[in-house]
Scaffold this motif. Structure first.
Motif, short mmCIF file in Angstrom:
data_model
loop_
_atom_site.label_atom_id
_atom_site.label_comp_id
_atom_site.label_asym_id
_atom_site.label_seq_id
_atom_site.Cartn_x
_atom_site.Cartn_y
_atom_site.Cartn_z
N THR A 76 0.83 -1.21 0.00
CA THR A 76 0.00 0.00 0.00
C THR A 76 0.87 1.26 0.00
O THR A 76 0.41 2.32 -0.39
CB THR A 76 -0.90 0.03 1.25
OG1 THR A 76 -0.13 -0.40 2.36
CG2 THR A 76 -2.09 -0.87 1.09
N ASP A 77 2.14 1.12 0.40
CA ASP A 77 3.06 2.27 0.38
C ASP A 77 3.19 2.87 -1.01
O ASP A 77 3.53 4.03 -1.17
CB ASP A 77 4.47 1.84 0.81
CG ASP A 77 4.52 1.56 2.30
OD1 ASP A 77 3.45 1.54 2.92
OD2 ASP A 77 5.63 1.37 2.82
N LEU A 78 2.96 2.02 -2.02
CA LEU A 78 3.17 2.47 -3.39
C LEU A 78 2.20 3.56 -3.80
O LEU A 78 2.47 4.33 -4.71
CB LEU A 78 3.00 1.29 -4.35
CG LEU A 78 4.16 0.32 -4.42
CD1 LEU A 78 3.85 -0.76 -5.41
CD2 LEU A 78 5.42 1.07 -4.83
N ASP A 79 1.04 3.57 -3.15
CA ASP A 79 0.02 4.55 -3.52
C ASP A 79 0.03 5.70 -2.52
O ASP A 79 -0.38 5.52 -1.38
CB ASP A 79 -1.35 3.85 -3.55
CG ASP A 79 -2.41 4.76 -4.14
OD1 ASP A 79 -2.18 5.99 -4.18
OD2 ASP A 79 -3.45 4.24 -4.57
N SER B 98 4.52 5.46 -8.24
CA SER B 98 3.42 5.89 -7.37
C SER B 98 2.82 7.23 -7.81
O SER B 98 1.88 7.69 -7.19
CB SER B 98 3.91 6.02 -5.94
OG SER B 98 4.53 4.84 -5.53
N TYR B 99 3.40 7.84 -8.81
CA TYR B 99 2.92 9.17 -9.21
C TYR B 99 2.58 9.19 -10.70
O TYR B 99 3.30 9.76 -11.51
CB TYR B 99 3.99 10.23 -8.89
CG TYR B 99 4.42 10.17 -7.46
CD1 TYR B 99 3.68 10.79 -6.46
CD2 TYR B 99 5.55 9.44 -7.08
CE1 TYR B 99 4.05 10.71 -5.13
CE2 TYR B 99 5.93 9.35 -5.75
CZ TYR B 99 5.17 9.98 -4.78
OH TYR B 99 5.54 9.88 -3.47
N PRO B 100 1.47 8.53 -11.06
CA PRO B 100 1.09 8.42 -12.46
C PRO B 100 0.99 9.78 -13.15
O PRO B 100 1.30 9.90 -14.33
CB PRO B 100 -0.28 7.74 -12.42
CG PRO B 100 -0.48 7.27 -11.04
CD PRO B 100 0.51 7.91 -10.15
N LYS B 101 0.58 10.80 -12.40
CA LYS B 101 0.48 12.13 -13.01
C LYS B 101 1.83 12.59 -13.50
O LYS B 101 1.96 13.15 -14.58
CB LYS B 101 -0.03 13.12 -11.95
CG LYS B 101 -1.49 13.49 -12.16
CD LYS B 101 -1.87 14.64 -11.23
CE LYS B 101 -3.27 14.42 -10.70
NZ LYS B 101 -3.46 14.94 -9.35
#
Ligand SMILES: Nc1ncnc2c1ncn2[C@@H]1O[C@H](COP(=O)(O)OP(=O)(O)OP(=O)(O)O)[C@@H](O)[C@H]1O
Ligand SMILES: [Mg+2]
Lengths: 272, 284
Positions: A76-79, B98-101
């Motif tokens: 969940t850290d990935l998000d 984690s930062y698609p934007k």
């Protein structure tokens, strides 16, 4: 956000209580809530995972089963949009706190995802990566263990003559077993399995199920499945989730025979 | 009902065929033109000798300086671009995961960069060199071309990683690998075909681009002995000879064009073969 103070104290308290009941728990989920941005995905989850045996997570699609598994090994850290409150105690520590070694944690919580994801390389490479990660350097020992783990998931006879082929050349069912073998080579304490048989034919599914039954003597297994029959065959403990809440939990014999809530009754009925 | 479908299908097929034939025809006529005009002038002397005095007036010598110069330039530039591009592509797929934007933004920037015409890179580099007081050199041209081709190199590796990289990334993380390790261990293997194609694409660009080397590489009749010396390049050699009024020199321009075309053809075929070979262990 998380209870950083006195984590082990709370842990010991719970353990003492459990042991007086004759239970041995390995993971304690305490009041866990999780948000994807503004949307709450897990709501005050309370759940204990036994140190051996299979805990089956049931629940309709989208109720948060995968999310819960990913919280266990901190994927969940990935998000960055995910926020959690509450705690998950595992081996004397709250694994949701910042100062935890996530890499060590992930090795203890092997995750088997819904679709198998072999790593680029040959069949034996896939296990070798895990062994190298464990610090096993001798080639001979690596080869020994590769054989050991592939045998352990009942894949050896199918692949022994083509260990040097790309992992890509395996069927999906074989890949799933290879990924399980790879996960075992990391020597985890817990196996988190997210619908591991959903992409498999009945025979491969049966093979994986048999593996799990065998493995549940050594490991704590958390299994997500949509197949009720499978749940009944495998579960030592069961939890039913609905919209992010654990609605019912307990021994499968009690749960399946006497569902307490209407929701679970319906779920069981439709599932038949 | 069905006969209509068949008819439409037939018409679409014919239209597609016409366009395909048109493109192939154009390509073949370019080849024909180059070979017809250049073959008579193509001989061993022209590809094995540097220009002697008076070469550009039709006297003896060859274009070895430009062939070697272009190869040096292309290989050097592609290597520099590779060193820039591999970490950049892995960065997009690991730490930016984690930062698609931001992934989207970076891709957009790279695409915009790729759209900037080479002459702009050339002019920018030239200005910078003037400012620093550096003369034209092979190194300056290598860096300019490397900057020119890096965006497309990164994007081509990036594309080769798009497929399946989320699952791969998560499952490698679940085993306890850290992000950088995943990049250089697994994404590298996964993108090897992409890296090969990108490298050869860059080579082709480095060999063929004229505008960016016009001011940066300079021109010389000698084979450069170090990267600080100026270097001749094939496209410029072709350009100079084509602008000559002397027919023999013009013919030699076409001979040089044949050499360039053949080199690029060989590279393209090589890129096919190698990228196939490196896809062996790729997870699809
Ligand atoms: N990255 C995300 N951003 C926003 N919401 C998400 C994200 N991932 C999951 N969710 C939401 O969280 C909820 C739980 O998802 P989860 O994948 O855990 O369900 P699940 O129980 O595993 O379902 P299934 O049985 O279909 O696999 C869903 O409502 C889903 O839409
Ligand atoms: Mg799920």
């Amino acid at each position: 956000m998380s209870l950083e103070n006195n984590t082990s104290l709370i842990d010991e308290e719970i353990i003492r209580k459990d042991e007086s009941k004759g239970l041995h728990n390995l993971i304690y989920v305490k009041d866990l809530s999780l948000w994807h941005g503004k949307q709450q995905t897990l709501k005050n989850v309370e759940l204990n995972i036994r140190d051996k045996g299979i805990t089956v997570l049931l629940g309709p699609s989208g109720c948060g089963k995968t999310t819960l598994l990913k919280t266990f090994n901190r994927l969940t850290d990935l998000d960055p949009d995910i926020k959690t409150t509450g705690s998950i105690f595992f081996e004397d520590k709250d694994i949701l706190t910042k100062n935890i070694d996530v890499y060590a944690l992930r090795q203890k919580m092997g995750l088997l995802s819904q679709r198998p994801h072999p790593l680029p390389g040959t069949i034996s490479d896939n296990i070798r990566y895990a062994l190298k990660l464990k610090g096993i350097k001798s080639k001979v020992e690596q080869d020994d263990r590769i054989e050991y783990y592939i045998k352990k998931v009942a894949l050896w006879d199918e692949v022994k003559d083509r260990l040097k082929y790309s992992a890509n050349s395996l069927s999906i069912g074989q890949q799933q077993r290879l990924c399980l073998a790879r996960g075992l080579a990391i020597e985890p304490r817990v196996i988190l399995a997210d619908e591991p048989t959903s992409a498999l034919d009945p025979i491969s599914s049966r093979k994986i199920e048999e593996q799990f039954q065998e493995l549940s003597k050594e490991f704590a297994i958390v299994l997500v499945t949509h197949i009720l029959r499978q749940a009944k065959r495998l579960a030592d403990y069961t939890a039913f989730m609905y919209y992010g809440e654990v609605v019912e939990k307990g021994k499968p014999s009690d749960l399946f025979e006497n569902p307490k809530t209407e929701i679970f009754k319906d779920y069981l009925q439709v599932g038949h | 009902m069905n006969s209509r479908k068949y008819l439409v299908e037939k018409i679409v097929k014919i239209i597609l065929l016409i366009f395909t034939i048109f493109i192939v025809f154009v390509l073949l006529s370019i080849f024909y033109g180059i070979f017809k005009k250049g073959l008579p002038a193509l001989n061993w002397e022209i590809i094995s000798q540097v220009p002697k005095g008076g070469y550009y007036f039709g006297k003896e010598g060859g274009i070895l300086n430009a062939i070697v110069g272009s190869l040096y330039l292309a290989i050097g530039a592609s290597l520099i671009a590779l060193v820039i591009s591999i970490p950049a592509a892995f960065f997009i797929h690991t730490y930016l995961f984690s930062y698609p934007k931001w992934q989207k933004r970076v891709r957009l920037w790279l695409d915009v960069l790729w759209g900037i015409p080479p002459i702009v890179y050339g002019a920018f580099a030239f200005n910078f060199m003037l400012f620093m007081g550096w003369p034209s050199s092979l190194l300056a041209a290598m860096i300019t071309v490397a900057l020119l081709i890096s965006p497309v190199m990164i994007r081509s590796m990036d594309e080769s990683l798009q497929h399946n990289s989320k699952g791969l990334f998560e499952s490698a993380l679940s085993l306890g690998f850290f992000k950088g390790e995943i990049g250089f261990k697994f994404l590298f293997k996964q993108s090897l075909p992409g890296i090969t194609t990108a490298f050869l694409l860059a080579l082709g660009k480095g060999l063929g681009d004229t505008a960016s080397v016009l001011f940066t590489a300079g021109f010389t009749d000698y084979i450069p002995e170090s990267i600080t010396e100026p270097a001749a390049t094939l496209p410029l050699a072709i350009f100079f000879q084509l602008s000559s009024p002397i027919p023999e020199v013009k013919e030699r321009a076409y001979a040089a064009a044949i050499v360039l075309t053949i080199i690029i053809l060989v590279i393209s075929i090589l890129s096919r073969v190698l990228s196939k070979r490196f896809s062996k262990n790729r997870i699809k």
